[in-house]
Enzyme design. Structure first.
Site, mmCIF file in Angstrom:
data_model
loop_
_atom_site.group_PDB
_atom_site.id
_atom_site.type_symbol
_atom_site.label_atom_id
_atom_site.label_comp_id
_atom_site.label_asym_id
_atom_site.label_seq_id
_atom_site.Cartn_x
_atom_site.Cartn_y
_atom_site.Cartn_z
ATOM 1 N N CYS A 4 -2.387 -2.409 7.930
ATOM 2 C CA CYS A 4 -2.102 -3.395 6.891
ATOM 3 C C CYS A 4 -0.757 -4.086 7.075
ATOM 4 O O CYS A 4 -0.614 -5.255 6.742
ATOM 5 C CB CYS A 4 -2.212 -2.751 5.515
ATOM 6 S SG CYS A 4 -3.897 -2.148 5.211
ATOM 7 N N ASP B 291 0.781 -1.251 0.000
ATOM 8 C CA ASP B 291 0.000 0.000 0.000
ATOM 9 C C ASP B 291 0.810 1.297 0.000
ATOM 10 O O ASP B 291 0.389 2.280 0.624
ATOM 11 C CB ASP B 291 -0.948 0.035 1.204
ATOM 12 C CG ASP B 291 -1.937 -1.111 1.252
ATOM 13 O OD1 ASP B 291 -2.042 -1.848 0.257
ATOM 14 O OD2 ASP B 291 -2.596 -1.275 2.287
ATOM 15 N N LYS C 53 -5.964 -5.761 -3.207
ATOM 16 C CA LYS C 53 -6.612 -6.252 -1.995
ATOM 17 C C LYS C 53 -7.694 -5.264 -1.563
ATOM 18 O O LYS C 53 -7.684 -4.100 -1.964
ATOM 19 C CB LYS C 53 -5.596 -6.480 -0.869
ATOM 20 C CG LYS C 53 -5.009 -5.227 -0.251
ATOM 21 C CD LYS C 53 -4.087 -5.605 0.915
ATOM 22 C CE LYS C 53 -3.462 -4.412 1.577
ATOM 23 N NZ LYS C 53 -4.368 -3.557 2.307
#
Length: 183
Positions: free
Chosen positions: A119, A9, A86
């Site tokens: 995350c 990310d 995701k």
């Protein structure tokens, strides 16, 4: 080599003027880029870019087809590198990450990215639960201030609390410099 890099990310919304700006994302991304460069020189086939796309636009960031959801320029994927989409904090949940790692006979993973408390934590714990020997490059991660019941926890405290909790029992925690010197 049976080690893979998982870049979680590192996307535009986490940077200045993004919809979910973190504390010092540039420093974390620069360190992640150093680790990425090392992998590109030594382990080209085993780089996995994780891109979060909000399942619900009400989340307010990582909205599909926006500049904010794009992977940041510091760690732009090359054509031969995997991009895995995701929708949950855990990079393995309902994605192809585990099957692609198994296909390449990966046994060890190195994790960098954003956000440490969300995350990164979820991905590291899942990797260990799935049997991967895991290393977290802590200064190649970033997070933000959190608050609860009017109490603010500064980003650096959030970061080190989560890194400290993962260190040892879940994974090896290293700095970018230590990782690059050891390898």
């Amino acid at each position: 080599m049976s080690t893979a890099l998982i870049i979680v990310d590192i996307q535009n919304d986490y940077f200045p003027k993004g919809n979910m700006e973190l504390s010092n994302p540039e420093k974390a991304a620069a360190n992640a880029a150093k680790v990425l460069e090392w992998f590109r020189k030594n382990n080209k086939e085993n780089i996995f870019h994780i891109q979060h796309i909000a399942a619900d636009p009400a989340l307010g960031f990582f909205i599909s087809d926006t500049v904010g959801a794009e992977i940041h320029e510091t760690v732009q994927p090359l054509e031969n590198e995997s991009i895995i989409i995701k929708h949950f904090p855990n990079s393995f949940l309902k994605t192809e990450l585990e099957s692609q790692l198994k296909e390449k006979r990966i046994t060890k993973v190195v994790v960098v990215g954003m956000m440490t408390h969300m995350c990164i934590d979820a991905t590291v714990r899942a990797a260990v639960d799935l049997g991967y020997e895991t290393t977290l490059i802590e200064d190649a991660c970033a997070t933000r201030d959190l608050s609860y019941e009017g109490k603010v926890v500064p980003a650096d405290q959030v970061h080190y609390a989560f890194v400290g909790a993962l260190n040892g029992m879940y994974c090896a925690v290293e700095s970018t410099e230590d990782f690059l010197q050891k390898n």
